[in-house]
Design a protein around this motif. Structure first.
Motif, PDB file in Angstrom:
ATOM      1  N   VAL A   7       0.873  -1.168   0.000  1.00 45.80           N
ATOM      2  CA  VAL A   7       0.000   0.000   0.000  1.00 45.80           C
ATOM      3  C   VAL A   7       0.907   1.214   0.000  1.00 45.80           C
ATOM      4  N   GLY A   8       0.593   2.213  -0.788  1.00 47.16           N
ATOM      5  CA  GLY A   8       1.397   3.425  -0.851  1.00 47.16           C
ATOM      6  C   GLY A   8       2.228   3.464  -2.114  1.00 47.16           C
ATOM      7  N   SER A   9       3.138   4.412  -2.180  1.00 48.91           N
ATOM      8  CA  SER A   9       3.974   4.604  -3.363  1.00 48.91           C
ATOM      9  C   SER A   9       5.386   4.985  -2.954  1.00 48.91           C
ATOM     10  N   CYS A  10       6.330   4.598  -3.760  1.00 49.00           N
ATOM     11  CA  CYS A  10       7.727   5.019  -3.606  1.00 49.00           C
ATOM     12  C   CYS A  10       8.083   5.839  -4.846  1.00 49.00           C
ATOM     13  N   TYR A  11       8.573   7.043  -4.631  1.00 44.97           N
ATOM     14  CA  TYR A  11       8.889   7.928  -5.747  1.00 44.97           C
ATOM     15  C   TYR A  11      10.393   8.059  -5.916  1.00 44.97           C
ATOM     16  N   ARG A  12      10.792   8.378  -7.140  1.00 42.76           N
ATOM     17  CA  ARG A  12      12.212   8.535  -7.452  1.00 42.76           C
ATOM     18  C   ARG A  12      12.624  10.008  -7.388  1.00 42.76           C
ATOM     19  N   GLY A  13      13.858  10.221  -7.009  1.00 39.11           N
ATOM     20  CA  GLY A  13      14.438  11.553  -7.057  1.00 39.11           C
ATOM     21  C   GLY A  13      15.004  11.812  -8.450  1.00 39.11           C
ATOM     22  N   CYS A  14      15.615  12.967  -8.633  1.00 36.58           N
ATOM     23  CA  CYS A  14      16.186  13.353  -9.921  1.00 36.58           C
ATOM     24  C   CYS A  14      17.686  13.590  -9.740  1.00 36.58           C
ATOM     25  N   PRO A  15      18.527  12.936 -10.547  1.00 32.77           N
ATOM     26  CA  PRO A  15      19.971  13.110 -10.406  1.00 32.77           C
ATOM     27  C   PRO A  15      20.428  14.502 -10.843  1.00 32.77           C
ATOM     28  N   ALA A  16      21.592  14.902 -10.375  1.00 33.14           N
ATOM     29  CA  ALA A  16      22.186  16.177 -10.779  1.00 33.14           C
ATOM     30  C   ALA A  16      22.393  16.169 -12.294  1.00 33.14           C
ATOM     31  N   ALA A  17      22.326  17.340 -12.893  1.00 31.66           N
ATOM     32  CA  ALA A  17      22.472  17.432 -14.348  1.00 31.66           C
ATOM     33  C   ALA A  17      22.856  18.851 -14.754  1.00 31.66           C
ATOM     34  N   PHE A  18      23.267  18.991 -16.001  1.00 31.00           N
ATOM     35  CA  PHE A  18      23.550  20.294 -16.590  1.00 31.00           C
ATOM     36  C   PHE A  18      22.400  20.667 -17.517  1.00 31.00           C
ATOM     37  N   PHE A  19      22.050  21.942 -17.514  1.00 31.63           N
ATOM     38  CA  PHE A  19      21.021  22.493 -18.388  1.00 31.63           C
ATOM     39  C   PHE A  19      21.683  23.588 -19.195  1.00 31.63           C
ATOM     40  N   SER A  20      21.512  23.580 -20.516  1.00 33.57           N
ATOM     41  CA  SER A  20      22.101  24.648 -21.334  1.00 33.57           C
ATOM     42  C   SER A  20      21.075  25.141 -22.349  1.00 33.57           C
ATOM     43  N   GLU A  21      21.126  26.443 -22.599  1.00 36.28           N
ATOM     44  CA  GLU A  21      20.183  27.079 -23.509  1.00 36.28           C
ATOM     45  C   GLU A  21      20.708  28.453 -23.902  1.00 36.28           C
ATOM     46  N   ASN A  22      20.691  28.750 -25.184  1.00 37.34           N
ATOM     47  CA  ASN A  22      21.027  30.085 -25.703  1.00 37.34           C
ATOM     48  C   ASN A  22      22.395  30.594 -25.257  1.00 37.34           C
ATOM     49  N   ALA A  24      23.950  29.814 -22.444  1.00 30.93           N
ATOM     50  CA  ALA A  24      24.078  29.843 -20.981  1.00 30.93           C
ATOM     51  C   ALA A  24      23.902  28.435 -20.439  1.00 30.93           C
ATOM     52  N   MET A  25      24.368  28.223 -19.218  1.00 27.09           N
ATOM     53  CA  MET A  25      24.203  26.921 -18.600  1.00 27.09           C
ATOM     54  C   MET A  25      23.921  27.060 -17.118  1.00 27.09           C
ATOM     55  N   ILE A  26      23.353  25.985 -16.564  1.00 29.09           N
ATOM     56  CA  ILE A  26      23.092  25.890 -15.132  1.00 29.09           C
ATOM     57  C   ILE A  26      23.486  24.487 -14.701  1.00 29.09           C
ATOM     58  N   GLU A  27      24.252  24.398 -13.628  1.00 30.59           N
ATOM     59  CA  GLU A  27      24.569  23.100 -13.035  1.00 30.59           C
ATOM     60  C   GLU A  27      23.541  22.846 -11.931  1.00 30.59           C
ATOM     61  N   ARG A  28      22.648  21.904 -12.183  1.00 32.68           N
ATOM     62  CA  ARG A  28      21.554  21.633 -11.253  1.00 32.68           C
ATOM     63  C   ARG A  28      21.934  20.484 -10.314  1.00 32.68           C
ATOM     64  N   PRO A  29      21.695  20.654  -9.009  1.00 29.08           N
ATOM     65  CA  PRO A  29      21.992  19.578  -8.061  1.00 29.08           C
ATOM     66  C   PRO A  29      20.925  18.478  -8.138  1.00 29.08           C
ATOM     67  N   ALA A  30      21.201  17.357  -7.476  1.00 31.29           N
ATOM     68  CA  ALA A  30      20.200  16.298  -7.352  1.00 31.29           C
ATOM     69  C   ALA A  30      19.015  16.839  -6.559  1.00 31.29           C
ATOM     70  N   LEU A  31      17.810  16.433  -6.942  1.00 31.71           N
ATOM     71  CA  LEU A  31      16.591  16.903  -6.278  1.00 31.71           C
ATOM     72  C   LEU A  31      15.782  15.713  -5.770  1.00 31.71           C
ATOM     73  N   SER A  32      15.155  15.895  -4.634  1.00 28.85           N
ATOM     74  CA  SER A  32      14.235  14.893  -4.097  1.00 28.85           C
ATOM     75  C   SER A  32      12.886  15.033  -4.796  1.00 28.85           C
ATOM     76  N   HIS A  33      12.087  13.995  -4.733  1.00 27.58           N
ATOM     77  CA  HIS A  33      10.735  14.044  -5.291  1.00 27.58           C
ATOM     78  C   HIS A  33       9.987  15.241  -4.701  1.00 27.58           C
ATOM     79  N   THR A  34       9.366  16.031  -5.531  1.00 33.59           N
ATOM     80  CA  THR A  34       8.606  17.264  -5.246  1.00 33.59           C
ATOM     81  C   THR A  34       9.492  18.472  -4.917  1.00 33.59           C
ATOM     82  N   GLN A  35      10.791  18.316  -4.877  1.00 34.97           N
ATOM     83  CA  GLN A  35      11.675  19.447  -4.559  1.00 34.97           C
ATOM     84  C   GLN A  35      11.830  20.354  -5.771  1.00 34.97           C
TER      85      GLN A  35
END
Length: 115
Positions: A7-22, A24-35
């Protein structure tokens, strides 16, 4: 009867990653579910533009939603409108600068925006 269930659910977090656009870039840290996390756009090597914008990343069960964009700031310049030159300073992306139309406010207002 010897069967198991869950009963219930287990959710996954999101690993750190790089985002780039136009350029520019952003180094994003790992995030917890809903963070959610906001990162400032920084110019990549070899890019002359400056960036003032932020992008928000939200993690939902291993998937990242992106809100916002990295747009370069606008350089100082001149905008001509109705035969009047408006000298404007550098304008951060996503903002604007207000001007009073000459000769006085009765003639109107003008906003020069940077996208």
């Amino acid at each position: 009867d010897g069967t198991t269930q869950y009963v219930g659910s287990c959710y996954r977090g999101c690993p750190a990653a790089f985002f780039s656009e136009n350029g520019a870039m952003i180094e994003r840290p790992a995030l917890s579910h809903t963070q959610a996390w906001a990162g400032r756009c920084t110019r990549m090597e070899g890019v002359n533009e400056t960036f003032s914008s932020y992008v928000t990343f939200t993690c939902a069960d291993g998937q990242v939603a992106v809100e916002g964009s990295c747009w370069p700031d606008c350089r100082a310049g001149v905008v001509r409108y109705n035969n009047v030159d408006f000298d404007h300073p550098a304008i951060p992306a996503g903002t604007g600068v207000d001007f009073v139309c000459p000769p006085d406010p009765l003639y109107g207002n003008l906003t020069i925006e940077c996208f």
